[in-house]
Design an enzyme around this catalytic site. Structure first.
Site, PDB file in Angstrom:
ATOM      1  N   THR A  18       0.820  -1.221   0.000  1.00 46.04           N
ATOM      2  CA  THR A  18       0.000   0.000   0.000  1.00 46.04           C
ATOM      3  C   THR A  18       0.847   1.261   0.000  1.00 46.04           C
ATOM      4  O   THR A  18       0.498   2.256  -0.636  1.00 46.04           O
ATOM      5  CB  THR A  18      -0.936  -0.031   1.229  1.00 46.04           C
ATOM      6  N   SER A  65       2.024  -7.601  -0.632  1.00 46.25           N
ATOM      7  CA  SER A  65       2.861  -8.421   0.258  1.00 46.25           C
ATOM      8  C   SER A  65       2.381  -9.864   0.353  1.00 46.25           C
ATOM      9  O   SER A  65       3.155 -10.757   0.699  1.00 46.25           O
ATOM     10  CB  SER A  65       2.966  -7.789   1.644  1.00 46.25           C
ATOM     11  N   THR A  97       1.529  -4.206   4.419  1.00 48.77           N
ATOM     12  CA  THR A  97       1.355  -4.523   5.837  1.00 48.77           C
ATOM     13  C   THR A  97       0.731  -5.903   6.065  1.00 48.77           C
ATOM     14  O   THR A  97       0.841  -6.452   7.158  1.00 48.77           O
ATOM     15  CB  THR A  97       0.453  -3.474   6.520  1.00 48.77           C
ATOM     16  N   ASP A  98       0.078  -6.442   5.029  1.00 48.15           N
ATOM     17  CA  ASP A  98      -0.705  -7.670   5.237  1.00 48.15           C
ATOM     18  C   ASP A  98       0.117  -8.813   5.823  1.00 48.15           C
ATOM     19  O   ASP A  98      -0.374  -9.591   6.648  1.00 48.15           O
ATOM     20  CB  ASP A  98      -1.329  -8.143   3.920  1.00 48.15           C
TER      21      ASP A  98
HETATM   22  N1  ASP Z   1      -2.472  -5.331   0.236  1.00 53.36           N
HETATM   23  C1  ASP Z   1      -1.450  -4.532   0.849  1.00 53.36           C
HETATM   24  C2  ASP Z   1      -0.201  -5.386   1.000  1.00 53.36           C
HETATM   25  O1  ASP Z   1       0.564  -5.440   0.068  1.00 53.36           O
HETATM   26  C3  ASP Z   1      -1.926  -3.983   2.121  1.00 53.36           C
HETATM   27  C4  ASP Z   1      -0.983  -3.019   2.779  1.00 53.36           C
HETATM   28  O2  ASP Z   1       0.123  -2.754   2.353  1.00 53.36           O
HETATM   29  O3  ASP Z   1      -1.386  -2.480   3.820  1.00 53.36           O
HETATM   30  O4  ASP Z   1       0.022  -5.989   2.029  1.00 53.36           O
END
Ligand code: ASP
Length: 344
Positions: A18, A65, A97-98
């Site tokens: 993100t 991620s 963050t995932d």
């Molecule tokens: N879908 C995103 C990721 O790549 C979510 C994020 O970064 O918060 O994990």
């Protein structure tokens, strides 16, 4: 006025997520944001960074991620070691963050250097009001450049808090305050640009070598009410080399699945974790079939304070080293002992 020559060298490696996601270049906002910005773009968006560090950038991956693999992380750990050899005092990894609670723990296990590795990301993408990526990146660089962060293993910095990778979890689907360490609390915070580390953790022991990029598949099953053993029976046929069972509470499963679970544990390493996401697995309290005592007596390995996803990272990397069940058990004990033993 300080010159950039006098500033600590910090390497920023971008992986997507993100923090890097926009809809520029797509046909419109309706298409949704995707990872498009790399480390250069992220650093350029935060001019204040240049006051704290001499930054070098690497675009390592450009993906959500959830698409990262353990093989990517073994390669990332090697790249981080090379950044340290090239003189970086700290490394910042930007990513989604995932899966940060898993990737940061993998780096905690794989990177040998004492210098700080700091993982950060964002919950609000750069197209949104109040995007948190720039502040998180600035805080992460401030921590990575700080001598106080040396020797703490891999850290996650977000929302002005500093967390140890071994404890941190993503706890909210959208809040910028999503990262928490429910069992131990954060190690510190950032105030007016100064990292304040008020608790220290010992370096992890019993860690895998990280020498092998082929990582065997390890399954993670969560116990649920009315569970039966039908998935358990399929695991070996599907080629899984190990299993994490996320049990109820202090470490309990329905009695009805115990025969199948013990059967799998007689052949594969099976690790007992708690699905609660906080605290440690019990050892010696309950005596009913399917209790923690029953499972440990039947050969399951205690995850201790590690939750299911982190246990899976550890078991996968230990199996990539070719460790057998008793060596895996010993490694889990050592990792657990390192939370309470300092100075050795
Ligand atoms: N879908 C995103 C990721 O790549 C979510 C994020 O970064 O918060 O994990």
């Amino acid at each position: 006025m300080t010159t950039s020559r006098e500033l600590p060298k910090v390497a920023v490696l971008s992986l997507g997520g993100t923090i890097a996601s926009t809809n520029e270049g797509a046909s419109g906002a309706a298409d949704g944001v995707t990872p498009q910005l790399d480390a250069d773009d992220l650093v350029a968006a935060v001019p204040q960074l240049r006051r704290f560090a001499d930054i070098e950038t690497t675009a390592f991956r450009q993906i959500p991620s959830g698409d990262l693999t353990l093989t990517d992380l073994v390669a990332l750990a090697g790249e981080i070691d090379r950044r340290f050899e090239a003189g970086a005092v700290g490394v910042v990894v930007t990513q989604g963050t995932d899966t940060m609670e898993e990737t940061s723990f993998a780096l905690d296990l794989l990177v040998r250097a004492e210098r700080p590795v700091v993982v950060t990301g964002a919950m609000r993408n750069p197209t949104l009001a109040g995007a948190d990526g720039p502040a998180n990146l600035l805080a992460a660089v401030q921590v990575a450049a700080s001598p106080d962060a040396v020797g703490l293993g891999t850290l996650v910095v977000a929302n002005d808090e500093i967390h140890a990778a071994r404890f941190v979890r993503k706890t909210h689907s959208s809040s910028p305050a999503t990262f928490r360490s429910p069992t131990a609390g954060p190690l510190g915070w950032i105030i007016e640009g100064r990292p304040r580390i008020v608790l220290r953790v010992a370096r992890l022991k019993g860690v895998p070598s990280g020498a092998h990029s082929m990582v065997p598949a390890v399954a993670l099953l969560t116990a649920v009410l009315g569970d039966d053993a039908r998935l358990l029976a399929t695991l070996e046929g599907l080629g899984y080399a190990g299993l994490i069972i996320e049990a109820f509470g202090g470490g309990h499963v329905p009695a009805v699945i115990m025969p199948a679970l013990a059967d799998v544990a007689s052949r594969l390493p099976v690790v007992l974790a708690s699905r609660t996401g906080s605290g440690e697995v019990l050892r010696d309290t309950y005596g009913f079939p399917g209790s923690e005592r029953d499972m440990l007596e039947r050969g399951l390995i205690s995850a201790g304070f590690l939750d299911g996803p982190k246990s899976r990272i550890l078991l996968s990397l230990l199996l990539s080293d070719g460790l057998d069940r008793s060596e895996v058990r010993r490694a889990f004990e050592l990792v657990n002992s390192s939370v309470s033993s300092f100075g050795d």
